[in-house]
Design an enzyme around this catalytic site. Structure first.
Site, PDB file in Angstrom:
ATOM      1  N   TYR A  82      -9.299 -11.330  -6.942  1.00  0.00           N
ATOM      2  CA  TYR A  82      -8.349 -11.371  -8.045  1.00  0.00           C
ATOM      3  C   TYR A  82      -8.608 -12.539  -8.984  1.00  0.00           C
ATOM      4  CZ  TYR A  82      -5.965  -7.794  -5.440  1.00  0.00           C
ATOM      5  OH  TYR A  82      -5.694  -6.625  -4.778  1.00  0.00           O
ATOM      6  N   HIS A  92      -3.879  -9.666   3.490  1.00  0.00           N
ATOM      7  CA  HIS A  92      -5.337  -9.716   3.634  1.00  0.00           C
ATOM      8  C   HIS A  92      -5.702 -10.609   4.818  1.00  0.00           C
ATOM      9  CE1 HIS A  92      -6.116  -8.665  -0.874  1.00  0.00           C
ATOM     10  NE2 HIS A  92      -5.931  -7.591  -0.128  1.00  0.00           N
ATOM     11  N   ARG A 102       0.861  -1.165   0.000  1.00  0.00           N
ATOM     12  CA  ARG A 102       0.000   0.000   0.000  1.00  0.00           C
ATOM     13  C   ARG A 102       0.907   1.228   0.000  1.00  0.00           C
ATOM     14  NH1 ARG A 102      -2.008  -3.596   3.913  1.00  0.00           N
ATOM     15  NH2 ARG A 102      -4.112  -4.392   3.470  1.00  0.00           N
ATOM     16  N   ARG A 162      -0.627  -2.147  -6.666  1.00  0.00           N
ATOM     17  CA  ARG A 162      -0.761  -3.276  -5.719  1.00  0.00           C
ATOM     18  C   ARG A 162      -1.673  -4.337  -6.320  1.00  0.00           C
ATOM     19  NH1 ARG A 162      -1.023  -4.891  -0.160  1.00  0.00           N
ATOM     20  NH2 ARG A 162      -3.140  -5.366   0.572  1.00  0.00           N
ATOM     21  N   HIS A 215      -2.575   2.549  -5.836  1.00  0.00           N
ATOM     22  CA  HIS A 215      -3.179   1.316  -5.339  1.00  0.00           C
ATOM     23  C   HIS A 215      -3.386   0.311  -6.464  1.00  0.00           C
ATOM     24  CE1 HIS A 215      -4.728  -0.681  -1.811  1.00  0.00           C
ATOM     25  NE2 HIS A 215      -5.793  -1.089  -2.481  1.00  0.00           N
ATOM     26  N   LYS A 225      -2.466  -3.090   7.854  1.00  0.00           N
ATOM     27  CA  LYS A 225      -3.697  -2.705   8.542  1.00  0.00           C
ATOM     28  C   LYS A 225      -3.909  -3.564   9.775  1.00  0.00           C
ATOM     29  CE  LYS A 225      -6.396  -0.879   4.666  1.00  0.00           C
ATOM     30  NZ  LYS A 225      -7.655  -1.026   3.877  1.00  0.00           N
TER      31      LYS A 225
END
Length: 304
Positions: free
Chosen positions: A285, A276, A159, A253, A250, A182
């Site tokens: 994806y 994730h 990110r 990524r 982004h 995150k």
């Protein structure tokens, strides 16, 4: 106006999320706004500020009224779903402490919406972006810096906040990086030789001294590099290349993940590389990859 008891409960809930669950500041800000809007609506809906006891009496009809009013105010289905999620989280926490049944709130159905698929760049477009970003500055060191950032985004799947969070202590870049993403989730990310070389070139040209605890990527005056600078450089580059507005930091990524998948990468491994929390997020994806295959198929076999 929101009752003092409700406001106090809200702040305690946010403190709980920030302290025990390590939620990001931006997430807490969004949650605060979502729940405040909900409580403010209920105050207006009932004609007076609602204390904690009144919150326990909210019905399914009250929830429908709030959701209808929110949609009528211009909020899209995706944003309403996020707001409802925040309200449910708050109610789950509150009901456990106040000992009431929150079924009316927790059973409210989230509005349906079409999930947006990631918009990656094609492999040649990603490479062209890296090459073209270099020509957006007349300063050699700034050009090298922007190339280094973009190469790290694409080469490591970071990110923009993660890339700009690297410090002088991370340089020269090792073969793997330990990234905190995150929610404080740590992951190990391999660093491609191209990314290491780009960062080395930037450091050779950077006029500001490399300091262990200082940002790796510096602004013109030596302070932390602002993400908007990279977004602007990429916007200029994509205009020259004729790429869509979705060609953002982004998107690099997304491109990293999609190109790995196209090359036969394992979905679980890609999940780990991206950081994730849920495999379902990474599975988006596979939809991108399938859409790409169908596009190629349709071009090769046009309908009569």
């Amino acid at each position: 106006m929101i009752s003092p008891a409700c406001r106090n409960a809200l702040e305690h809930w946010l403190a709980h999320l920030g302290g025990l669950r390590d939620a990001a500041d931006n997430t807490l800000t969004a949650y605060r706004g979502d729940v405040v809007d909900f409580l403010a609506f209920m105050t207006q809906h009932f004609g007076s500020p609602q204390g904690l006891g009144a919150l326990a009496e909210i019905t399914t009809g009250d929830m429908r009224a709030w959701m209808a009013a929110t949609r009528a105010g211009g909020t899209g289905a995706r944003s309403l779903a996020r707001k409802l999620s925040a309200v449910k989280s708050f109610y789950t926490w509150l009901a456990e402490r106040q000992g009431f049944e929150a079924t009316a709130v927790l059973s409210a159905r989230s509005p349906k919406f079409q999930k947006k698929l990631p918009r990656p760049l094609a492999e040649d477009a990603a490479k062209a972006m890296i090459e073209t970003v270099e020509y957006q500055s007349t300063s050699d060191w700034v050009a090298a810096r922007d190339v280094a950032v973009v190469t790290v985004l694409y080469g490591c799947g970071l990110r923009i906040s993660e890339a700009l969070g690297l410090t002088g202590g991370d340089a020269p870049l090792p073969s793997v990086l330990r990234i905190t993403g995150k929610g404080g989730k740590e992951r190990i990310v391999p660093v491609l030789p191209a990314a290491r070389a780009a960062v080395d070139r930037y450091l050779d040209l950077c006029p500001h001294p490399q300091e262990t605890n200082a940002p790796l990527f510096r602004g013109v005056r030596g302070g932390p590099l602002n993400a908007s600078i990279i977004r602007k450089a990429m916007a200029q580059a994509r205009a020259q290349l004729g790429l869509p507005a979705t060609a953002t930091p982004h998107a690099l990524r997304h491109s990293f993940a999609t190109h790995l998948l196209e090359a036969g990468g394992d979905l679980r491994a890609i999940q780990e590389l991206l950081g994730h929390a849920s495999l379902s997020t990474t599975q988006a994806y596979t939809a991108v990859d399938t859409a790409h295959l169908m596009e190629v198929y349709n071009r090769a076999h046009p309908k009569a």
